[in-house]
Design a protein around this motif. Structure first.
Motif, short mmCIF file in Angstrom:
data_model
loop_
_atom_site.label_atom_id
_atom_site.label_comp_id
_atom_site.label_asym_id
_atom_site.label_seq_id
_atom_site.Cartn_x
_atom_site.Cartn_y
_atom_site.Cartn_z
N SER A 190 -0.68 -0.80 -4.70
CA SER A 190 -1.89 0.02 -4.68
C SER A 190 -1.56 1.40 -4.15
N ALA A 191 -1.67 2.42 -4.99
CA ALA A 191 -1.38 3.79 -4.55
C ALA A 191 -2.64 4.45 -3.99
N ILE A 192 -2.48 5.05 -2.82
CA ILE A 192 -3.59 5.71 -2.13
C ILE A 192 -3.12 7.14 -1.83
N THR A 193 -3.91 8.14 -2.23
CA THR A 193 -3.51 9.53 -2.03
C THR A 193 -3.98 10.02 -0.66
N PHE A 194 -3.15 10.84 0.01
CA PHE A 194 -3.61 11.41 1.28
C PHE A 194 -3.33 12.91 1.39
N GLY B 76 -0.37 -5.11 -15.26
CA GLY B 76 -1.74 -5.61 -15.25
C GLY B 76 -1.97 -6.87 -16.05
N GLU B 77 -0.90 -7.55 -16.45
CA GLU B 77 -1.09 -8.79 -17.21
C GLU B 77 0.17 -9.67 -17.10
N ARG B 78 0.06 -10.88 -17.62
CA ARG B 78 1.22 -11.76 -17.60
C ARG B 78 2.30 -11.23 -18.54
N CYS B 79 3.49 -11.75 -18.39
CA CYS B 79 4.61 -11.30 -19.20
C CYS B 79 5.10 -12.52 -19.96
N GLY B 80 5.06 -12.50 -21.27
CA GLY B 80 5.48 -13.66 -22.07
C GLY B 80 4.42 -14.74 -22.07
N LYS B 81 4.75 -15.87 -22.70
CA LYS B 81 3.75 -16.93 -22.85
C LYS B 81 4.08 -18.17 -22.04
N ARG B 82 5.33 -18.24 -21.61
CA ARG B 82 5.78 -19.44 -20.90
C ARG B 82 6.41 -18.99 -19.59
N GLY B 83 6.17 -19.76 -18.53
CA GLY B 83 6.69 -19.38 -17.22
C GLY B 83 5.72 -18.45 -16.54
N TYR B 84 5.81 -18.43 -15.22
CA TYR B 84 4.81 -17.68 -14.43
C TYR B 84 5.25 -16.24 -14.17
N PHE B 85 5.43 -15.48 -15.28
CA PHE B 85 5.89 -14.10 -15.15
C PHE B 85 4.72 -13.13 -15.16
N VAL B 86 4.78 -12.15 -14.27
CA VAL B 86 3.73 -11.10 -14.22
C VAL B 86 4.43 -9.76 -14.38
N LYS B 87 3.81 -8.86 -15.16
CA LYS B 87 4.40 -7.53 -15.34
C LYS B 87 4.29 -6.72 -14.05
N PRO B 88 5.30 -5.91 -13.74
CA PRO B 88 5.21 -5.02 -12.58
C PRO B 88 3.96 -4.16 -12.74
N THR B 89 3.12 -4.16 -11.72
CA THR B 89 1.79 -3.57 -11.85
C THR B 89 1.55 -2.49 -10.81
N ILE B 90 1.05 -1.34 -11.30
CA ILE B 90 0.72 -0.24 -10.39
C ILE B 90 -0.75 0.13 -10.56
N PHE B 91 -1.47 0.15 -9.47
CA PHE B 91 -2.83 0.70 -9.47
C PHE B 91 -2.83 2.03 -8.74
N ASP B 92 -3.53 3.01 -9.34
CA ASP B 92 -3.70 4.32 -8.67
C ASP B 92 -5.18 4.47 -8.29
N GLU B 93 -5.45 5.54 -7.55
CA GLU B 93 -6.84 5.84 -7.12
C GLU B 93 -7.44 4.65 -6.39
N VAL B 94 -6.63 4.04 -5.56
CA VAL B 94 -7.11 2.90 -4.78
C VAL B 94 -7.71 3.42 -3.48
N ARG C 60 0.87 -1.19 0.00
CA ARG C 60 0.00 0.00 0.00
C ARG C 60 0.90 1.22 0.00
N LEU C 61 0.85 1.97 -1.09
CA LEU C 61 1.72 3.13 -1.26
C LEU C 61 0.93 4.40 -0.99
N PHE C 62 1.15 5.02 0.18
CA PHE C 62 0.44 6.25 0.53
C PHE C 62 1.24 7.44 0.04
N LEU C 63 0.63 8.23 -0.85
CA LEU C 63 1.33 9.38 -1.45
C LEU C 63 0.66 10.68 -1.04
N GLU C 64 1.45 11.63 -0.53
CA GLU C 64 0.90 12.94 -0.20
C GLU C 64 0.50 13.64 -1.51
#
Ligand code: NAI
Ligand code: MG
Length: 487
Positions: A396-400, A361-379, A297-301
Motif C-alpha cells: 500500500s503506497a501512501i504519499t507524504f 490485483g488477481e490470482r496468477c494462473g489457474k492452478r496453485g495458490y499464486f497471486v500476482k505482485p500487487t501495488i495499491f496507490d493513493e492509500v 506500507r510504502l511511504f513515498l515523499e
C-alpha cells in the motif's frame, strides 16, 4: 541436483522421546504442495494426549537425562553436529521446504538454509559462554549468580519460514540446556520432522527435542496450557498470541511472542531511488509477502512518488511468478488455500475502499495458490489494507509531504515490528531510527537478518527478543547464591 524422488518424504510420524510414533488417536492429516494443490504425504496428527507424552519425555530428559548435566561445550558440539548434517543435506532440505511451503527454491537455497546454518553455528558458540556473575554486596557475604535453563520449553511456530523458525527456537533453547517440545505449523511440518531425524543422528539424547505436528486449537493449545511446561515461545498471528498468553497464565509459564506487523518502508526524495525500489521489492515480495516484517506500507515523499511507482510497477509486473522448483522463479505460491483467499479478500477490500490498483490485483494462473505482485496507490493510512496484516504480495503506497506527520502515521499502528528509511541524509536516518516505534530499523536496506542481531516487536508485535545474546534471556533464569563469610 537432487530430485523430488530423492527427497525423504516419508509418512510423517511424531517424534517423542527419541522414537517415531503414531498419534495416540491414530489420526492423520494431509500436507499439501501449494503450487500444485496436491497432497505430498500424510502426517500423524498430534493432540493433547501426544503433547502429554512429549512433555513427560521432555521433563524426564530435563530432570534425569544427560542434557543438563552434559558439559556445556559438548552441548555446543552436538549443535555443531546438527549444523553439519543440515549443511550436508542442504539441497534436500531446501527442496523439501519448497515443496511444503511453495516458496522458490532460489530462496530456500540462498536465504532460509544459510540462515538456519548460521543460527546453529551462532548458538553452538554460546553454549559454553553462558555464566553468572560475582556481585559486590554489602557485608561479609560472597554473592554470586547462576544462570540456569528454565526447564521444559514449548515452542509453537508458523509456516512462513518453517525450518528457520524451528532453528531460531531450538538453537538457543538447547544451547542453554533446556528440553523442548516443538509444534510445527500444520501447513508445513516436513522440514521440522526431517530436523528431528538429523538431531537424532547428531547424537541429541532422547527426549531433549520432541516434535509434535498438529493443529493449533488442539496440539498448540495443549502445549500452551500444559501445567508442566515452564516456558512457551510462539511466533504467529497476534490474536493467537493473546490466546497463548491466556493459556500460559494457568501455571504462569514464561512467555515470549513474535507476532505480526504492518511495517512502514519510508522513501525520501534524497535517497538513491533505484536501490530504494529494489528495497521495496524485497520488502514486500520476498517470500510471497509472507513475512512478519514485510514492508507493507510504502511511504513515498511526494516529489519522487511518480518516478518511484513507475519503476516499482515495472519491476513488480515483470517478476517471474510460478513453479517454485524452477531455479529462475522469483515468487512462488502462497502457503494455503486459506491464505490465498484471505489475500484476494484484502485486494477486494482495497478496491472497494477506493485505493488505486497500479498492478496485479488477481490470482496468477489457474492452478496453485499464486497471486500476482500487487501495488495499491493513493492509500489512506486508515484503510483496512493499511491497518491489517495481509501476509501476501500486496503493498500500500501512501504519499507524504510533512515528515512529522509521516512519522505519526507510521507509528499509528497496533504493530511495531520493523521499519525502514531510505535517505542519504545521515542525520535524518538516525533521527527516524529513534522516532519510529519498532523492534528493527533498517536504513537503506530491507529484510536484513543475522543470527547475532536481536529480532522482535514493540506494541502488539509481541515481546521478548529472539536471536543474538538477547535470546539467552528467554531460555535461562538467574539464581542468586549467598555464602556467609562472617562469623
Ligand atoms: P496462527 O497464529 O494461527 O498459527 C501459527 C502457529 O500457531 C501454528 O503452529 C498454529 O498451529 C498455532 N496455533 C493456532 N492456534 C493456536 C491456539 N489456539 N493455541 C496454540 N497454538 C495455536 O497463524 P495462521 O492462522 O496460520 O495465519 C493467520 C495469519 O497470521 C496470517 O495471515 C498472518 O497475517 C499471521 N501470521 C503471522 C506470522 C508471523 O510470523 N508473525 C506467521 C504466521 C501467520
Ligand atoms: Mg490461525
Amino acid at each position: 541436483m537432487i530430485t523430488k524422488e530423492e527427497v525423504k518424504i516419508k509418512p510423517g510420524k511424531l517424534f517423542i522421546d527419541g522414537k517415531w510414533v503414531d498419534s495416540v488417536s491414530g489420526k492423520t492429516f494431509d500436507t499439501i504442495n501449494p503450487a500444485t494443490e496436491e497432497v505430498i504425504t500424510l502426517i500423524a496428527e498430534g493432540d493433547k494426549a501426544d503433547i502429554d507424552l512429549a512433555v513427560t519425555a521432555a521433563r524426564k530428559a530435563f530432570e534425569e537425562g544427560p542434557w543438563r548435566k552434559t558439559d556445556a561445550r559438548d552441548r555446543g558440539r552436538i549443535l555443531l553436529r546438527i549444523m553439519d548434517l543440515i549443511e550436508k543435506n542442504k539441497e534436500e532440505l531446501a527442496l523439501l521446504e519448497t515443496l511444503d511451503n511453495g516458496k522458490p527454491i532460489s530462496e530456500t537455497t540462498n536465504a532460509d538454509l544459510p540462515l538456519v546454518i548460521d543460527c546453529l553455528l551462532y548458538y553452538a558458540g554460546w553454549a559454553d559462554k553462558i555464566h553468572g556473575e560475582t556481585i559486590p554486596v554489602r557485608g561479609e557475604f560472597f554473592n554470586y549468580t547462576l544462570r540456569e535453563p528454565v526447564g521444559v520449553v514449548g515452542q509453537i511456530i508458523p509456516w512462513n519460514f518453517p525450518l528457520l523458525m524451528a532453528a531460531w527456537k531450538i538453537a538457543p533453547a538447547l544451547a542453554c540446556g533446556n528440553t523442548v517440545v516443538l509444534k510445527p505449523a500444520e501447513q508445513t511440518p516436513l522440514t521440522a520432522l526431517r530436523l528431528g531425524e538429523i538431531c537424532q543422528e547428531a547424537g541429541l539424547p532422547d527426549g531433549v527435542l520432541n516434535i509434535v505436528p498438529g493443529y493449533g486449537p488442539t496440539a498448540g493449545a495443549a502445549l500452551a496450557e500444559h501445567m508442566d511446561v515452564d516456558k512457551i515461545a510462539f511466533t504467529g498471528e497476534y490474536t493467537t498470541g493473546r490466546i497463548i498468553m491466556q493459556a500460559a497464565s494457568k501455571n504462569l509459564k514464561r512467555v515470549s511472542l513474535e507476532l505480526g506487523g504492518k511495517s512502514p518502508n519510508i522513501v525520501f526524495a534524497d535517497s538513491d531511488i533505484d536501490s530504494a525500489v529494489n528495497g521495496a521489492m524485497t520488502g514486500i515480495f520476498f517470500n510471497q509477502g509472507e513475512v512478519c516484517c514485510a514492508g507493507s506500507r510504502l511511504f513515498l515523499e511526494r516529489s519522487i512518488h511518480d518516478e518511484f511507482l513507475e519503476k516499482l510497477s515495472d519491476k513488480a509486473s515483470s517478476l517471474r511468478v510460478g513453479n517454485p522448483e524452477d531455479v529462475g522463479t522469483q515468487m512462488g505460491a502462497q502457503v494455503s488455500k486459506e491464505q490465498f483467499d484471505k489475500i484476494l479478500g484484502y485486494i477486494d477490500s482495497g478496491k472497494q475502499e477506493g485505493a488505486k490498483l497500479v498492478t496485479g490485483g488477481e490470482r496468477c494462473g489457474k492452478r496453485g495458490y499464486f497471486v500476482k505482485p500487487t501495488i495499491f496507490d493513493e492509500v489512506d493510512n486508515n484503510m483496512k489494507i493499511a491497518r491489517e496484516e495481509i501476509f501476501g504480495p500486496v503493498v500500500s503506497a501512501i504519499t507524504f509531504d510533512d515528515v512529522a506527520d509521516m512519522v505519526r502515521q507510521s507509528n499509528s499502528s497496533i504493530y511495531g515490528l520493523a521499519a525502514a528509511v531510505w535517505t542519504r541524509d545521515i542525520k535524518k536516518a538516525h533521527r527516524l531510527a529513534r522516532d519510529l516505534k519498532a523492534g528493527t530499523i533498517w536504513v537503506n536496506t530491507y529484510n536484513t537478518f543475522d543470527a547475532a542481531s536481536p529480532f522482535g516487536g514493540f506494541k502488539q508485535s509481541g515481546f521478548g527478543r529472539e536471536l543474538g545474546i538477547h535470546a539467552l534471556e528467554l531460555y535461562t533464569q538467574v539464581k542468586s547464591v549467598w555464602i556467609n563469610l562472617g562469623s
